[in-house]
Design an enzyme around this catalytic site. Sequence first.
Site, PDB file in Angstrom:
ATOM      1  N   SER A   1      47.410  14.115  -0.032  1.00  0.00           N
ATOM      2  CA  SER A   1      46.563  15.273   0.267  1.00  0.00           C
ATOM      3  C   SER A   1      47.217  16.565  -0.216  1.00  0.00           C
ATOM      4  O   SER A   1      48.441  16.633  -0.364  1.00  0.00           O
ATOM      5  CB  SER A   1      46.318  15.376   1.776  1.00  0.00           C
ATOM      6  OG  SER A   1      45.658  14.218   2.252  1.00  0.00           O
TER       7      SER A   1
ATOM      8  N   ASP B   1      44.533  12.511 -17.108  1.00  0.00           N
ATOM      9  CA  ASP B   1      43.608  12.676 -15.983  1.00  0.00           C
ATOM     10  C   ASP B   1      42.919  14.038 -16.056  1.00  0.00           C
ATOM     11  O   ASP B   1      42.836  14.761 -15.062  1.00  0.00           O
ATOM     12  CB  ASP B   1      44.340  12.510 -14.650  1.00  0.00           C
ATOM     13  CG  ASP B   1      43.401  12.129 -13.504  1.00  0.00           C
ATOM     14  OD1 ASP B   1      42.279  11.656 -13.801  1.00  0.00           O
ATOM     15  OD2 ASP B   1      43.782  12.287 -12.336  1.00  0.00           O
TER      16      ASP B   1
END
Length: 362
Positions: free
Chosen positions: A51, A164
Amino acid sequence: MAFWFCCGKVSTRRRRGKEQPKWRVFSLKELHSATNNFNYDNKLGEGSFGSVYWGQLWDGSQIAVKRLKVWSNRAETEFTVELEILARIRHKNLLSLRGYCAEGQERLIVYEYMQNLSLHSHLHGHHSFECLLDWNRRMNIAIGSAEGIVYLHHQATPHIIHRDIKASNVLLDSDFRARVADFGFAKLMPDGATHMTTKVKGTLGYLAPEYAMLGKANESCDVYSFGILLLELTSGKRPIEKLNSTVRRSIVDWALHLVCEKKFSEIADPRLNGNYVEGELKRVVLVALMCAQDLPEKRPTILDVIELLKGESKDKFYHIENSEMFRSLLAVESNDETSVAEDSLDYISEEKELQRPLKGNN
């Protein structure tokens, strides 16, 4: 800058003749305090890696803290790779490292905080309802992101493949300047190598076919992902649209169909309300589709992309505009819908950006 682990801590070695790094080691206690003990209200996003939290240091400066999931070999690898990459790069369109923390099994990376969060948040998340991305900002984001990738592919030593490139990895500062972020999947490209064969990592909808199927990665894979990003930025659509429980349609097939019918206005994000430069929109869409071709040898380099986006090469654009791929509607229709088996997507990472702003922060 080299990194290695010793007794659970990250050590750094400064190369002779190089300036001192502009980042530092944070204590876990300091980051707990900055993020209010990693409070849910401070969470900016989450994904397979862990996170990201908003935080504020004692001096009032704001930071973003990536907290990797419970220690594992994968987390250790991604942590080390990202620090190694971030220590090498300095560019106005790449997110800067503020520091890191490695205590016990905790692995945390500290970045500059970007006040306007990510491109994803403005296209698909909380900010999508506010319509803050006018056409000028979108063009600047497209060019700024491309310039960051140019640095990775052509100026960094050795060259770097991001692997990515996607909307949630393009962050926006207070002036909506783009910063390409998240180098956990990045690879250093050896000199002279045409490609690397590696384990596939990335995000559904952005992966180049040769990489998704064969694990062959090079700069062209980033160009493919960037082409998807350009279409997403122009249209406001997601990379893959769910038509029913088993059938998906890619943004490439959707856009290519409209381009072959010369319906560029139908590609523009409705939130623009027609307020865009027609010539620029056409240019961005055609360049995006050239980037997102299945055959890597037909894709432009990111240097070509920059030149085309800026309108600096009329001859190259003329050839693109008259390309055979934009004339054959039959080929588009035969590939308009794609069936995707859910169990084939196990290697895909999915980041989830919260659909709300931080309390008292934006």
